[in-house]
Every structure is written in structure tokens, then in C-alpha cells.
Design an enzyme around this catalytic site. Sequence first.
Site, PDB file in Angstrom:
ATOM      1  N   HIS A  47     -11.710   2.531   2.757  1.00  0.00           N
ATOM      2  CA  HIS A  47     -10.604   3.156   3.481  1.00  0.00           C
ATOM      3  C   HIS A  47     -11.233   4.122   4.489  1.00  0.00           C
ATOM      4  CE1 HIS A  47      -7.160   5.913   3.987  1.00  0.00           C
ATOM      5  NE2 HIS A  47      -6.396   4.952   3.508  1.00  0.00           N
ATOM      6  N   LYS A  64      -0.379   8.635  -5.471  1.00  0.00           N
ATOM      7  CA  LYS A  64      -0.549   7.200  -5.721  1.00  0.00           C
ATOM      8  C   LYS A  64      -0.459   6.881  -7.209  1.00  0.00           C
ATOM      9  CE  LYS A  64      -3.448   6.053  -1.743  1.00  0.00           C
ATOM     10  NZ  LYS A  64      -2.467   5.771  -0.704  1.00  0.00           N
ATOM     11  N   CYS A 112      -5.449   1.437   7.218  1.00  0.00           N
ATOM     12  CA  CYS A 112      -6.569   2.390   7.319  1.00  0.00           C
ATOM     13  C   CYS A 112      -7.894   1.746   6.937  1.00  0.00           C
ATOM     14  CB  CYS A 112      -6.328   3.641   6.478  1.00  0.00           C
ATOM     15  SG  CYS A 112      -4.958   4.629   7.070  1.00  0.00           S
TER      16      CYS A 112
END
Lengths: 153, 422
Positions: free
Chosen positions: B138, B241, B379
Site C-alpha cells: 500500500h 479496519k 492506493c
Amino acid sequence: MTYMRELYQQVILDHNRSPRNFRELEDANRRACGDNPLCGDKITVYAKVENDVIEDVAFQGTGCAISQASASLMTAAVKGKTVEEAEKLFRAFHAMVAGGADGQEGEADTEKLGKLVAFGGVKEFPARVKCANLPWHTLHAALSEVDAPVSTE
Amino acid sequence: MTTTVGHAAAGAFVKRKFDPETVRTDFPILARRMRGKPLVYIDNAATSQKPRQVIEAVRRYYESLNANVHRGVYQLSEDATAAYEWGRAQVAQYLNVPSPAEIVLVRSTTEAINLVAASYGRGHVGEGDEVLISAMEHHSNIVPWQMLCEEQGARLRVIPMNERGELILDELPRLLTDRTRIVAVTHVSNSLGTINPVKEIIAAAHEWGIPVLIDGAQAAPHGPIDVVELDCDFYAVSGHKMFGPTGIGALFGKRSLLEAMPPYQGGGEMIRTVTFEHTTFASVPARFEAGTPNIAGTAGLGAAVDYLQKLDWDAIAEHEQDLLTYAESKLSEVPGLRIIGTAERKISVVSFVMDGVHAHDIGSVADQEGVAIRTGHHCTQPVMDFYNVPATARASFAFYNTRDDVDSLIGALGQVRKVFGL
């Protein structure tokens, strides 16, 4: 579904499938790159300007149906127009897709916009306004001979 | 045990039989309707929804516990401190961290990685040194290292991956050199779903005495983690998350490493003594927690962990693998659809592209059907470049998703084909 048809009008789908003026313009004297970093849309706009008239205009790039069709219809709309007329059209287009938001004055002039009115549904989809505007911002940069790449962010 | 990520066993906490339909009722937002249709939320790799227990914990904190932490001599401040430290201890337990002092509370995984890059990195990475990351990171596990390397005159090196989206570990012996100062790799890829063999990578790096940071943002939502078993040096997670609030995350660091690291930010809470001539710093983890922390977020994260630890993770692993298999088989039946990321070991994440339709257009049409999926580069622009696609559409499933959600996605893709005349 009918709601989707507002966004994806037939003329938009047609221009997405077979974009007009999709090529590099060999004798361009104006050129700019634009991108929308959030979605990865990338576009290069080429123009040949003589005596303030856009003699020819073309584009290349990748992106969603809205950005591709917008670029295609834009090139068709501004070809043969003066730089000032093209800029006026951009303002009218922007007022239409942004729904008079972000400081745009007055209502969109639908008469002047012609085929571009197909993008009227975009204002109902705020996340997609940038897609429709990207080619126009890039054309504006090309006509203003701005060197820095255009970004919607 | 049918773990998928190599998680710690949570057997001691198992209290009820896992049933996705039952757990769904814990998540109020899942009852919402979207554009006149039931919300189908399958963008969990971007952020997860919150169970009532987390929402309640945040509310309870503000209603009855709110004060600043670690300073007041009054009862309310002690209560707030207890809520904050309880959250830290919960996270420590979830990651099987030996001591809560090895948990630094931060804003997010991104901030955790920036902390390590700035504090450990500046002290250990010099000119001509190397930092090793992987091809599927990421941006948050690329950019902080890139900034460090530019600043220090060091070199960023990358473990490559194959077409399936698996890291090529055969390259490790070549990439781990006497100039490598730190390795930073993701446990699970957010755009491809690949579960990386991080234990092997850690062992290989340790042979050279190189510390390893694991980006656990995408692994933690799929079950408890065992940092002792992994033997990683740093492990970073994001609260939002893993069914907790936004704006809170945690960094595990081995105590010996944390204690040798200089502060990341200066301010209140992180000092021992301050004069205008000199400041001495607090011990870990306070040294890395300048300013009033996100106390409510920490209380909420603690409640999220508490909730997660009561779930049957063996059953969930089976359920999520079933969702993945079902989704992949249904998606493969859609004409012109190609799945991006076909690793042998995957979490319940599926990225895909469709011939003739840009991912964004897929996302807009799916939204009309009440289906929330992510479209874009996630991303991970280098991953998009690797597959030579500008963007993908991505469905990412959590334990509260069901086969019905997959069916809704497939139905939405049918609408996409209709709109685009495919």
C-alpha cells in the site's frame, strides 16, 4: 435503471465506444496532460491554434466512460471555435455538471451547449463530476499554455 | 485449525456458535437501505462497519468517563486513564503481545509506519544503506520509506511478485544484503488479497540480523494475530479496519527496539522533565504518544477487540474462504471479466476488471443497486502498473457478509453489462 440512463445517455455510450478525434495531433502547437489521481484517468489534449482559432483538436488517454465521452464530445464541440468561445463553452459546461456549485454563476446555457447537454445527468453523481471536467480542464491548460500537468486533486 | 493468516488461536474466548446472520444484527448500519435497496457493503478492505458494542463504548466514554488521561488526581481522570489503558491491553492481547508497554497507540497503520520510518529509520538507515519492501505494498508502506531513503541517501529495494500476485521469495537471498537496514512487508495485500508468507520473510531477514515491520492493516480484520509466533519486530494495525473507530491504530514494537528509539513527535505526555535547556523523555510507550491521545477511539478499539475475541475464528475462516471461493466462481462466469490476483493463499478480497467497462463505471452502476464496492487503484499504483490496468473494481468481504451479498454483486454486474450494451 432509469436513473442510470440519466448518467449514461446513449450519446455518451456511443462516444465512449468510438471516441472521435482520438489520436495524437502531429502539428499541434498546444498540448497538455491531465490526470485524476483518485481514479487513474489520464488524458493528453492536443490543439492546433492559428490566429486564435482552434483549427484542430484531438486527445488520447484512458479513463471511465464519462471522461472518455466528455473528451470526445469536447473535441467535436470546440473544433473551429475561437479560444474565447471554447473557454465560454467550458464555463457553461462546468456550470451544468457542477449544478451551479463551486462559485459558478447562473444557470447553464443549454442552447449553447448543444450535444454536451448529455452530461446534464452528471450533477446527480458528485463523485463523477471530476471525470466529466477533466478533459475540459486539460484543454484549458493547453490553450493557456500552462506547462504543469493538470490534476483534479 | 483452519486459520488463513496464521492467526493465534482464540479458543479460550469462543463463546457462541458463529452465524453470519446473527452477527449482522450487531451492526446497525447493515440494516440501512441504499437507493431504495438493502445496503450490500462489500468494501471492508477500505473500512469495516462497527458493531453496536463499539458504538456504545464510545458513547459511554463520552457520557460517563471523559477526562484527560495520566494527569488528573481526581477519580474521573483515573477512570478515563483506565479506559485508555484497557484499550491498549485489549490490543496487546489481540496481537499476543507480551506486554502492553510494547503497544504504541497511534492514529492509523500509516502513522505507525511513519513513526518507525522516522524514529528507527533515521537512526539506522544511512547513505548507501537499503530498505526492502515488496511489490504489493500500500502507498502507506512505500512513501514513508521513500521519503526516508531520499533524505538519507539510501536505496529502496523491492521484492518482486509473479503474475498470480505472490511474492517471489527466491529473490530474497539476492535482495537481503549487508546494506539492508530494515524490511517492511504487508501481511495481506489490500488490492490482491494475497496472504504473504511473512514468517519466512522474517526468518530470512533475521538471519542477517535485520528487523522486520509487518503492515497488518488487512490481516487483523480476519482474526487475532500472534506476533510472538511471527517473531516480527514491528506490527502495525488500524482500528477502523478491524471494526473499531476511525482515527485510532496501534504499533507493536519489541521493547528492546522501542526503548532504543528516539521520540517521534514532541509535546505533552511524552516527557519526564522539561526545562528550557533540556528535556528528558518518558519511557515507552508514552515517549511515542505526544499530546492528548484519542481516548474515546482507544476505548472503542478495546470494545472492538473484546467483540472479536468472542467470535469463533475457525468457523469465520471457513465462512470467509467459502465467500471467496463462491465469489470467484460466480465472477468467472461473467463474460469478459478477469480476476486480478490469483494467489494460492488469499483472504476474502477479489479485484477484477471487465472488458469494455472502466472500473469507475462498474462502481457507479453497482451503487445504484445498493452495492458498495471500491473502484480505483486502491492506493497501490505500482500493483496497477504491474498488471497494466488503470484501475480495478474490488469486492472485500468481512465475516458479516453472506453469499446473498455475492449474488447482489453478480446481479449488479449484470446491470453494468446491460447499461453498456455488452
